[in-house]
Write an enzyme that holds these catalytic residues in place. Structure first.
Site, PDB file in Angstrom:
ATOM      1  N   HIS A  45       0.856  -1.199   0.000  1.00  8.07           N
ATOM      2  CA  HIS A  45       0.000   0.000   0.000  1.00  8.07           C
ATOM      3  C   HIS A  45       0.887   1.242   0.000  1.00  8.07           C
ATOM      4  CE1 HIS A  45       1.218  -0.667   4.150  1.00  8.07           C
ATOM      5  NE2 HIS A  45       1.281   0.659   4.189  1.00  8.07           N
ATOM      6  N   HIS A 131       6.208   6.303  -1.009  1.00 14.32           N
ATOM      7  CA  HIS A 131       6.860   5.050  -1.389  1.00 14.32           C
ATOM      8  C   HIS A 131       5.977   3.876  -0.983  1.00 14.32           C
ATOM      9  CE1 HIS A 131       7.755   5.466   2.877  1.00 14.32           C
ATOM     10  NE2 HIS A 131       7.873   4.147   2.906  1.00 14.32           N
TER      11      HIS A 131
HETATM   12  P1  2AM Z   1       6.949   2.049   5.920  1.00 17.54           P
HETATM   13  O1  2AM Z   1       6.330   1.155   4.901  1.00 17.54           O
HETATM   14  O2  2AM Z   1       7.806   3.094   5.312  1.00 17.54           O
HETATM   15  O3  2AM Z   1       7.574   1.303   7.046  1.00 17.54           O
HETATM   16  C1  2AM Z   1       2.031   0.496   8.391  1.00 17.54           C
HETATM   17  O4  2AM Z   1       2.997   0.189   9.314  1.00 17.54           O
HETATM   18  C2  2AM Z   1       2.477   1.614   7.483  1.00 17.54           C
HETATM   19  O5  2AM Z   1       2.709   2.802   8.258  1.00 17.54           O
HETATM   20  C3  2AM Z   1       3.747   1.332   6.715  1.00 17.54           C
HETATM   21  O6  2AM Z   1       3.548   1.690   5.377  1.00 17.54           O
HETATM   22  C4  2AM Z   1       4.791   2.206   7.368  1.00 17.54           C
HETATM   23  O7  2AM Z   1       5.718   2.818   6.533  1.00 17.54           O
HETATM   24  C5  2AM Z   1       3.980   3.334   7.921  1.00 17.54           C
HETATM   25  N1  2AM Z   1       4.667   3.950   9.055  1.00 17.54           N
HETATM   26  C6  2AM Z   1       5.112   5.231   9.113  1.00 17.54           C
HETATM   27  N2  2AM Z   1       5.666   5.493  10.299  1.00 17.54           N
HETATM   28  C7  2AM Z   1       5.621   4.349  10.998  1.00 17.54           C
HETATM   29  C8  2AM Z   1       6.067   3.977  12.302  1.00 17.54           C
HETATM   30  N3  2AM Z   1       6.633   4.851  13.131  1.00 17.54           N
HETATM   31  N4  2AM Z   1       5.868   2.706  12.690  1.00 17.54           N
HETATM   32  C9  2AM Z   1       5.284   1.810  11.866  1.00 17.54           C
HETATM   33  N5  2AM Z   1       4.827   2.103  10.647  1.00 17.54           N
HETATM   34  C10 2AM Z   1       4.997   3.358  10.213  1.00 17.54           C
END
Ligand code: 2AM
Length: 197
Positions: A45, A131
């Protein structure tokens, strides 16, 4: 009694076409046996805003704020293109495919960020870099093959995703990995054409 907190985030879902292309790429990446926790294809996603643990009684206010934003937003596409790593591909902790930071996408993210800040969620300190995470690096071993595969995709377009709704997801963590479940789907505005328009 302890109040329930629901780990949540706001995201845009992918089209079947883009998900299939990324699934093919993930299949190749998995075969490298690198120490990377690859994202399950159904979990791919584009995050707009990570909320973290949300008190259950606050969910309704979040859904309503997102609904208002969605209703005021025209449907738009986003383009999935290129690959990269955070902080970079040399010593990556996160491996991703890129999303073009076009004005409608960046505007929507900013509006969501501001609305969530009004509801008490601290704004991100880092600038938003759209991203789609493919994997999280557990140890810097066997990454040469991963880099070699990803290098083939620099500048490659995986497709365009027509955004018709935003989704508020809950994330349940377990030893097997996260399970993402939609709490609410918020449709973007639909321009109604009247006869003769
Ligand atoms: P990421 O893919 O760049 O890790 C669910 O966890 C979504 O929330 C993921 O797409 C994740 O991004 C994002 N996310 C952003 N900040 C986060 C955090 N502090 N902890 C976990 N997930 C985070």
């Amino acid at each position: 009694m302890r109040r329930m907190a629901i780990r949540s985030f706001v995201a845009l879902e992918l089209s079947d076409e883009v998900r299939e292309r990324l699934t093919e790429l993930l299949k190749r990446l998995r075969q490298t046996n690198a120490a990377v926790k690859w994202v399950e294809p159904e979990n791919l996603h584009l995050t707009l805003k990570f909320l973290g643990g949300v008190p259950e009684e606050q969910i309704e206010a979040i859904v309503e704020a997102l609904r208002t934003i969605a209703q005021a937003t025209e449907p738009f596409p986003f383009t999935v293109k290129g690959v990269g790593g955070f902080p970079d591909l040399r010593r990556p902790r996160v491996l991703w495919v890129g999303v073009e930071p076009t004005p409608p996408l960046m505007r929507l993210q900013q509006i969501v960020e501001q609305a969530m800040e009004r509801l008490g969620f601290p704004p991100e300190e880092r600038t938003y870099h759209p991203h789609i995470t493919l994997g999280r690096v557990k140890a810097m071993v066997g990454l040469e093959k991963v880099r070699a595969i990803l290098n083939e995709y620099i500048g490659v377009t995986f497709g365009s995703v027509p955004v018709k709704h935003m989704t508020l997801f809950r994330s349940d963590l377990s030893r097997e990995g996260p399970t993402y479940t939609p709490i609410a789907l918020l449709p973007l505005s639909q321009h109604q054409f009247s006869v003769g328009e």
